[in-house]
Design a protein around this motif. Sequence first.
Motif, mmCIF file in Angstrom:
data_model
loop_
_atom_site.group_PDB
_atom_site.id
_atom_site.type_symbol
_atom_site.label_atom_id
_atom_site.label_comp_id
_atom_site.label_asym_id
_atom_site.label_seq_id
_atom_site.Cartn_x
_atom_site.Cartn_y
_atom_site.Cartn_z
ATOM 1 N N TRP A 269 21.024 -3.556 3.003
ATOM 2 C CA TRP A 269 20.840 -4.503 4.096
ATOM 3 C C TRP A 269 21.807 -5.641 3.841
ATOM 4 O O TRP A 269 21.717 -6.332 2.834
ATOM 5 N N THR A 270 22.759 -5.837 4.737
ATOM 6 C CA THR A 270 23.835 -6.812 4.529
ATOM 7 C C THR A 270 23.766 -7.891 5.606
ATOM 8 O O THR A 270 23.672 -7.583 6.795
ATOM 9 N N PHE A 271 23.835 -9.135 5.158
ATOM 10 C CA PHE A 271 23.711 -10.279 6.053
ATOM 11 C C PHE A 271 24.887 -11.223 5.860
ATOM 12 O O PHE A 271 25.366 -11.425 4.746
ATOM 13 N N TYR B 156 25.002 -11.818 1.869
ATOM 14 C CA TYR B 156 23.742 -11.587 1.189
ATOM 15 C C TYR B 156 23.419 -10.101 1.331
ATOM 16 O O TYR B 156 23.443 -9.565 2.446
ATOM 17 N N VAL B 157 23.176 -9.451 0.202
ATOM 18 C CA VAL B 157 22.814 -8.032 0.210
ATOM 19 C C VAL B 157 21.421 -7.914 -0.385
ATOM 20 O O VAL B 157 21.159 -8.384 -1.492
ATOM 21 N N TYR B 158 20.547 -7.267 0.383
ATOM 22 C CA TYR B 158 19.172 -7.030 -0.047
ATOM 23 C C TYR B 158 18.956 -5.524 -0.142
ATOM 24 O O TYR B 158 19.299 -4.792 0.787
ATOM 25 N N ASP B 159 18.402 -5.077 -1.235
ATOM 26 C CA ASP B 159 18.079 -3.664 -1.464
ATOM 27 C C ASP B 159 19.374 -2.847 -1.573
ATOM 28 O O ASP B 159 19.892 -2.341 -0.592
ATOM 29 N N PHE B 160 19.858 -2.716 -2.785
ATOM 30 C CA PHE B 160 21.157 -2.079 -3.020
ATOM 31 C C PHE B 160 21.162 -0.580 -2.735
ATOM 32 O O PHE B 160 22.217 0.023 -2.681
ATOM 33 N N MET C 289 15.998 -5.715 -5.204
ATOM 34 C CA MET C 289 17.024 -6.592 -5.776
ATOM 35 C C MET C 289 17.924 -7.123 -4.664
ATOM 36 O O MET C 289 18.102 -6.471 -3.631
ATOM 37 N N ALA C 290 18.539 -8.263 -4.931
ATOM 38 C CA ALA C 290 19.430 -8.875 -3.957
ATOM 39 C C ALA C 290 20.487 -9.690 -4.683
ATOM 40 O O ALA C 290 20.328 -10.049 -5.856
ATOM 41 N N SER C 291 21.574 -9.980 -3.980
ATOM 42 C CA SER C 291 22.623 -10.856 -4.492
ATOM 43 C C SER C 291 23.265 -11.605 -3.343
ATOM 44 O O SER C 291 23.309 -11.116 -2.209
ATOM 45 N N PHE C 292 23.767 -12.777 -3.662
ATOM 46 C CA PHE C 292 24.633 -13.519 -2.754
ATOM 47 C C PHE C 292 26.056 -13.364 -3.246
ATOM 48 O O PHE C 292 26.298 -13.199 -4.453
ATOM 49 N N TYR C 293 26.999 -13.443 -2.325
ATOM 50 C CA TYR C 293 28.425 -13.420 -2.649
ATOM 51 C C TYR C 293 29.089 -14.561 -1.901
ATOM 52 O O TYR C 293 28.908 -14.699 -0.682
ATOM 53 N N ILE C 294 29.822 -15.367 -2.617
ATOM 54 C CA ILE C 294 30.591 -16.417 -1.950
ATOM 55 C C ILE C 294 31.635 -15.726 -1.088
ATOM 56 O O ILE C 294 32.256 -14.750 -1.508
ATOM 57 N N SER C 295 31.820 -16.215 0.118
ATOM 58 C CA SER C 295 32.699 -15.553 1.075
ATOM 59 C C SER C 295 33.713 -16.531 1.636
ATOM 60 O O SER C 295 33.471 -17.739 1.698
ATOM 61 N N ASP C 296 34.835 -15.980 2.086
ATOM 62 C CA ASP C 296 35.836 -16.798 2.759
ATOM 63 C C ASP C 296 35.633 -16.716 4.268
ATOM 64 O O ASP C 296 34.670 -16.115 4.750
ATOM 65 N N ASP C 297 36.544 -17.296 5.031
ATOM 66 C CA ASP C 297 36.405 -17.329 6.489
ATOM 67 C C ASP C 297 36.461 -15.962 7.142
ATOM 68 O O ASP C 297 36.008 -15.786 8.272
#
Length: 170
Positions: free
Chosen positions: A102-104, A94-98, A45-53
Amino acid sequence: MVYRFRVILDTAEDVFRDIEILKTDTLEDLHNSIVQAFGFDGSEMASFYISDDEWNQGEEIHQFDMSGADNDIRLMNETALDSVLSEDQTKLLYVYDFFNMWTFMVELAQIAEVEEGRDYPNLMFVHGQIPSNAPDKEFKAEGDPEADENFNDDFDVDDYDSFSFDENWN
């Protein structure tokens, strides 16, 4: 138009990939490109998160709707890149494999013209080797000094047998 991303693995070593993808493609397309660029099998599983600066985690955009309800959640396959990214909003987490986390850090580096004859998505550049295990993550809540002061209620937490019923069960 084409979005050019730098996707950086959050690790001590420099590990990143530069990916270009059509701006009208979805976050699911970007997810698939990241999975392939870093050599994952895509089964997690993976998710994207909107991020600030400052790379603070904002709204989550899910890979699947697992809520079981009619919630208003955003899904990768329904979210076009140009609906969440622009010259003013350039960062996603972006987080892959909860389980392994793995955090990008995904940053929109450039908006360019489509090049005739080029297939998109396109892996433009590779730097660094992905480690065999995900880097350890340490999550800390910001301290609340007032709560910290009130936490010590003079209970001997090693001697639960001496508490009355109400003290044991609130």
